[in-house]
Design a protein around this motif. Sequence first.
Motif, PDB file in Angstrom:
ATOM      1  N   ARG A  33       0.821  -1.211   0.000  1.00  0.00           N
ATOM      2  CA  ARG A  33       0.000   0.000   0.000  1.00  0.00           C
ATOM      3  C   ARG A  33       0.855   1.261   0.000  1.00  0.00           C
ATOM      4  O   ARG A  33       0.497   2.262  -0.623  1.00  0.00           O
ATOM      5  CB  ARG A  33      -0.894   0.039   1.250  1.00  0.00           C
ATOM      6  N   ALA A  34       1.982   1.207   0.703  1.00  0.00           N
ATOM      7  CA  ALA A  34       2.737   2.425   0.995  1.00  0.00           C
ATOM      8  C   ALA A  34       3.831   2.734  -0.009  1.00  0.00           C
ATOM      9  O   ALA A  34       4.321   3.867  -0.039  1.00  0.00           O
ATOM     10  CB  ALA A  34       3.344   2.316   2.400  1.00  0.00           C
ATOM     11  N   HIS A  35       4.239   1.766  -0.828  1.00  0.00           N
ATOM     12  CA  HIS A  35       5.424   1.956  -1.667  1.00  0.00           C
ATOM     13  C   HIS A  35       5.119   1.651  -3.130  1.00  0.00           C
ATOM     14  O   HIS A  35       4.251   0.840  -3.448  1.00  0.00           O
ATOM     15  CB  HIS A  35       6.573   1.085  -1.166  1.00  0.00           C
ATOM     16  N   HIS A  36       5.877   2.305  -3.991  1.00  0.00           N
ATOM     17  CA  HIS A  36       5.644   2.199  -5.428  1.00  0.00           C
ATOM     18  C   HIS A  36       6.037   0.835  -5.983  1.00  0.00           C
ATOM     19  O   HIS A  36       5.386   0.323  -6.897  1.00  0.00           O
ATOM     20  CB  HIS A  36       6.431   3.281  -6.159  1.00  0.00           C
ATOM     21  N   GLY A  47      -9.575  -2.462  -3.257  1.00  0.00           N
ATOM     22  CA  GLY A  47      -9.762  -1.021  -3.338  1.00  0.00           C
ATOM     23  C   GLY A  47      -8.509  -0.242  -3.644  1.00  0.00           C
ATOM     24  O   GLY A  47      -8.564   0.972  -3.845  1.00  0.00           O
ATOM     25  N   VAL A  48      -7.351  -0.900  -3.660  1.00  0.00           N
ATOM     26  CA  VAL A  48      -6.073  -0.250  -3.978  1.00  0.00           C
ATOM     27  C   VAL A  48      -5.574  -0.818  -5.300  1.00  0.00           C
ATOM     28  O   VAL A  48      -5.298  -2.019  -5.395  1.00  0.00           O
ATOM     29  CB  VAL A  48      -5.035  -0.485  -2.864  1.00  0.00           C
ATOM     30  N   HIS A  49      -5.467   0.016  -6.321  1.00  0.00           N
ATOM     31  CA  HIS A  49      -5.072  -0.467  -7.644  1.00  0.00           C
ATOM     32  C   HIS A  49      -3.558  -0.642  -7.714  1.00  0.00           C
ATOM     33  O   HIS A  49      -2.803   0.281  -7.439  1.00  0.00           O
ATOM     34  CB  HIS A  49      -5.517   0.509  -8.731  1.00  0.00           C
ATOM     35  N   ARG A  50      -3.136  -1.828  -8.078  1.00  0.00           N
ATOM     36  CA  ARG A  50      -1.727  -2.115  -8.299  1.00  0.00           C
ATOM     37  C   ARG A  50      -1.590  -3.046  -9.506  1.00  0.00           C
ATOM     38  O   ARG A  50      -2.541  -3.744  -9.883  1.00  0.00           O
ATOM     39  CB  ARG A  50      -1.085  -2.789  -7.072  1.00  0.00           C
ATOM     40  N   LEU A  52      -0.760  -8.638 -14.691  1.00  0.00           N
ATOM     41  CA  LEU A  52      -2.186  -8.327 -14.642  1.00  0.00           C
ATOM     42  C   LEU A  52      -2.447  -7.355 -13.504  1.00  0.00           C
ATOM     43  O   LEU A  52      -1.576  -7.127 -12.654  1.00  0.00           O
ATOM     44  CB  LEU A  52      -3.021  -9.584 -14.490  1.00  0.00           C
ATOM     45  N   THR A  53      -3.619  -6.770 -13.468  1.00  0.00           N
ATOM     46  CA  THR A  53      -3.962  -5.848 -12.382  1.00  0.00           C
ATOM     47  C   THR A  53      -4.356  -6.641 -11.146  1.00  0.00           C
ATOM     48  O   THR A  53      -4.814  -7.786 -11.237  1.00  0.00           O
ATOM     49  CB  THR A  53      -5.103  -4.916 -12.797  1.00  0.00           C
ATOM     50  N   SER A  54      -4.187  -6.012  -9.996  1.00  0.00           N
ATOM     51  CA  SER A  54      -4.390  -6.726  -8.728  1.00  0.00           C
ATOM     52  C   SER A  54      -5.814  -7.240  -8.568  1.00  0.00           C
ATOM     53  O   SER A  54      -6.029  -8.265  -7.904  1.00  0.00           O
ATOM     54  CB  SER A  54      -4.013  -5.817  -7.561  1.00  0.00           C
ATOM     55  N   ASP A  55      -6.795  -6.571  -9.151  1.00  0.00           N
ATOM     56  CA  ASP A  55      -8.169  -7.028  -8.987  1.00  0.00           C
ATOM     57  C   ASP A  55      -8.448  -8.330  -9.737  1.00  0.00           C
ATOM     58  O   ASP A  55      -9.448  -8.998  -9.482  1.00  0.00           O
ATOM     59  CB  ASP A  55      -9.149  -5.940  -9.443  1.00  0.00           C
TER      60      ASP A  55
END
Length: 404
Positions: free
Chosen positions: A134-137, A158-161, A179-182
Motif C-alpha cells: 500500500r505504501a510503496h511504489h 480497493g487499492v489499484h496495483r 495483470l492488475t491486482s483485482d
Amino acid sequence: MADRVTVIGWDGSPLTAVATAALSAATLVAGAAHHLALPEVPAAAERIRLGSIDLAARRIAGHRGTAVVLADGDPGFFGVVRNLRAPEHGLEVEVVPAVSAVATAFARAGMPWEDAQIVVAHPRTLRRAVNVCRAHHKVAVLTSPGAGPAELALLLDGVHRTFVICEELGTAREQVTVLTSDKAADHVWRDPNVVIVIGGGPEQQATGAWISGRHPHGVRGWALPSDAYPDSATDPEGESPGLRAAQLARLGPRTGDLVWDIGSGSGALSVEAARFGAAVLAVDSDPDACARTAAAARAFRVQLQVVEGRAPHVLERLPEPDVVRIGGGGVPVVTAVADRRPERIVTHASTRDEAEALGAALTGNGYTVECALLQSVELDTSAWAERERSVVFLLSAVRSDLAP
C-alpha cells in the motif's frame, strides 16, 4: 557433527564447478524434491527432504561426513543460511550462492530494482506485507502457501496495483504473468512464486538512486510548519506542529503498519506518517479536507489512501489498523476504534471534561491511558512577543495486553 557443510544455491542454471565438486563429495544431501532429483547428487548419499529447517539442521549436526544443503536462489537472502547458523545448531557453513529469486523476477520483468522494497509473506506476516504494498511504489513479495498472489490481491481490495507474478523461476514450468491486482484473486498460482507489486506513484529516477529500497529526498525533518502543506490556510481545524509531533511520537508509525488518520484535515499527519514508511488511510467527512490530503500526498510524493466518510460508520469497512490518530468525533468514534483493537490510539481534547470522557472510554475498552496537558507558545523573534498560544490535552492509549 558433519565434517563440512556446504549450502548451494540453485537458480535453474547448470551448477558451477565448485558446487559440483561439493556435491560429488557429499555423504548427506538435503533439499526439496527437485533438488534431490538433480543428476549431480551422489546415488550413495543419504537424502533428506527439506521441510523443517530445524529438523534438517539437527540431522546434519549428528551426521559424520560431508553434508550439502540445496536451496533455491541465493540461500543467504531470506534463505536457509540464517537458520543453519543459529547458535542451537552449532553449524559452520560454506555458501555457494546463485542468483536470488528477486533478482531473477526483476530481470524477467526487465525492470531495475534498487529502489524496491522486499518483503516475505507468510500467513502470519501477510497483512504487514500488504501494508508495504500500500505504501510503496515498487515491492517484491516472496510468497508462501496461504500467502500468495490471490491473498495479496484480496487484502489490497480497493487499492489499484499491477502484479508481475513469476511462477517456478528457473524451471521448465517457469511463467511470468502481468495483470492488475483485482484480477489476481481469480487464478490459482503455482508455488514457489515471486510477486512484483507496482503502482501508486512515480518511479524513482536514476539520478536519485544511491541507497537500496529507500527514497531519502524532499524536505528534511518532520512536524513541519502548517504552511509547508498545500492549502493549509483553508483548513479550519488545523493542528499545531507541536501537537502533531507529540501525536506522531506516541503513534510511532513504521514500515508494515497501517495507520488510520481519522479527521485528516490538511493531511499533514497522514503525510508524515507515510513519510515514515507506514501505509495510511486518511479518513474525513469533508470533501475539501479529502482533496487537501490528496494534494499534500502528491506534493510530498508519498502513497496514502483517502477515504471520504463520517466516522464511526465508515470505519466498519476499513482493514485492520495498527495505530490510530483520532482528530475528532468524541466518545462514539473512540469506542468504535477501540473495538478494532489497534495497538495504539492517540487523540486530543480541548477541555479537561472532554479529556476525562475520552480517557474513560479508552480505559473501559482495555487500554492503558496517559494524558498530558501540552502548551506551546509561538514567539515573534523580531520583538520576542507572543504571537500564538496553543493548549490541548493529549491522550495516548496502548492496549493493556501490550503495556509493560
